[in-house]
Design a protein around this motif. Structure first.
Motif, mmCIF file in Angstrom:
data_model
loop_
_atom_site.group_PDB
_atom_site.id
_atom_site.type_symbol
_atom_site.label_atom_id
_atom_site.label_comp_id
_atom_site.label_asym_id
_atom_site.label_seq_id
_atom_site.Cartn_x
_atom_site.Cartn_y
_atom_site.Cartn_z
ATOM 1 N N THR A 96 42.721 89.688 -44.960
ATOM 2 C CA THR A 96 41.925 88.767 -45.768
ATOM 3 C C THR A 96 40.568 88.598 -45.097
ATOM 4 N N TYR A 97 39.507 88.696 -45.886
ATOM 5 C CA TYR A 97 38.150 88.642 -45.350
ATOM 6 C C TYR A 97 37.484 87.341 -45.789
ATOM 7 N N THR A 98 36.983 86.574 -44.824
ATOM 8 C CA THR A 98 36.255 85.352 -45.111
ATOM 9 C C THR A 98 34.868 85.471 -44.515
ATOM 10 N N GLN A 137 38.794 75.374 -40.229
ATOM 11 C CA GLN A 137 37.763 76.254 -40.791
ATOM 12 C C GLN A 137 36.485 75.510 -41.158
#
Length: 331
Positions: A96-98, A137
């Motif tokens: 998963t890319y944030t 986050q």
């Protein structure tokens, strides 16, 4: 220590664009907890399994959403953090890319270095200040670093959970501990130099790389200098790395210097290095040394089972006598 004698114990291999790298300029290099080598380049993040290169950028992985990988870091949870040259920060977690940018609270989209403190906060040094990302986050601004305009060279967390910040636009160092941000005082020789790199050895001593003047060790309040007067190979130290044996490696613009058992040895193009301007150094879990260079790709140095001995002429025959001496017949 005889430099050629020491380095001859290593077997070296070099990878460049000809072998599959997207470019020969390497910005960072790490090994993750699975054993993969991750290589930062201006054309993307490269994963290397020892045989094949897999390039990640917005062209190959749209979710990655950045072109460059200027700095790479793996946190204690196994997440990868990639700082780009001017497009923000990417967190890779379980595929998963944030992406984090100035719109999310970064002081700049140019991310220069990344580290983690003992509380699991991820510290981000940028060209315009410092923030950290907490376990929720959330991007937190711990102090108004934008007021002093910190252009971060390196951000480092020591064994006491103190954050050290070295900048390219201010001489000396800044520290942050227990909510207090301040300039590191008491050592004029440090305060008057631009610091490029920070490391701590197993004895607790600090090593600081300088943009001019080699390196300085700070141990129990005393400074030790490693510069021209001590025959240091290069004036500019780009990176300092302490290996598993507590030997200290220096990546310089004129090759690699190694301080081991109190003695210096050097490795440069003269001895076979692909490019003298070494940017980063890494020891992997098998004891291999990886060198990231500015124009020569990546070089891996493996401790060899054989030792090379240079002699000035060709060897035609070899024999061992009954006392154990080895005789060489040459031209």
């Amino acid at each position: 220590m005889n430099s050629q004698s020491f380095w001859s114990e290593y077997v070296s291999r070099n990878w460049t664009a000809a072998e599959g790298l997207p470019g020969n300029t390497i910005t960072d290099i790490i090994q993750d907890d699975k054993g993969y080598i991750y290589i930062g380049t201006y054309d993307g993040l490269v994963r290397f399994d020892g045989v094949n290169f897999y390039v990640m950028n917005k062209a190959t992985v749209p979710e990655f959403n950045v072109v460059s990988a200027r700095c790479v870091f793996e946190d204690s949870k196994g997440n990868l953090w990639v700082g780009s040259n001017d497009e923000g920060l990417v967190k890779i977690s379980n595929k998963t890319y944030t992406v984090f940018t100035m719109a999310d609270g970064l002081p700049s989209n140019s991310v220069r270095d990344i580290t983690e403190d003992k509380n699991g906060n991820i510290w981000i040094g940028t060209s315009s200040g410092v923030v950290f990302i907490n376990n929720h986050q959330e991007i937190i601004t711990p102090f108004k670093s934008e007021d002093v305009g910190l252009f971060v060279n390196e951000i480092y967390c020591d064994t006491a959970n103190r954050i050290w910040i070295a900048c390219s636009n201010y001489a000396g160092l800044y520290t942050y501990i227990s909510g207090t941000f301040e300039k590191f005082h008491g050592y004029p020789q440090l305060n008057s130099n631009i610091i490029t790199s920070i490391a701590q050895d197993k004895r607790g001593a600090f090593w600081f790389g300088l943009v001019s003047g080699g390196a300085i060790k700070l141990e129990e309040g005393e400074l030790t200098f490693l510069g021209k007067e001590q025959n240091m190979i290069g004036d500019t130290v780009n990176h300092i790395y302490v290996d598993a044996s507590d030997a200290v490696w220096f990546a310089t613009e004129k090759g690699v210097a190694l301080l081991k058992h109190g003695e210096l040895s050097f490795y440069s193009e003269e001895h076979g290095l692909s490019d003298n301007n070494v940017t980063k150094i890494l020891e992997d879990r098998e004891g291999n040394i990886w060198l990231a260079t500015d124009r020569g790709g990546v070089e891996k140095m493996s401790p060899g089972k054989f030792k090379t001995i240079n002699i000035p002429s060709s060897v035609n025959c070899i024999v061992e006598d009954n006392t154990g001496k080895v005789w060489l017949g040459t031209d």
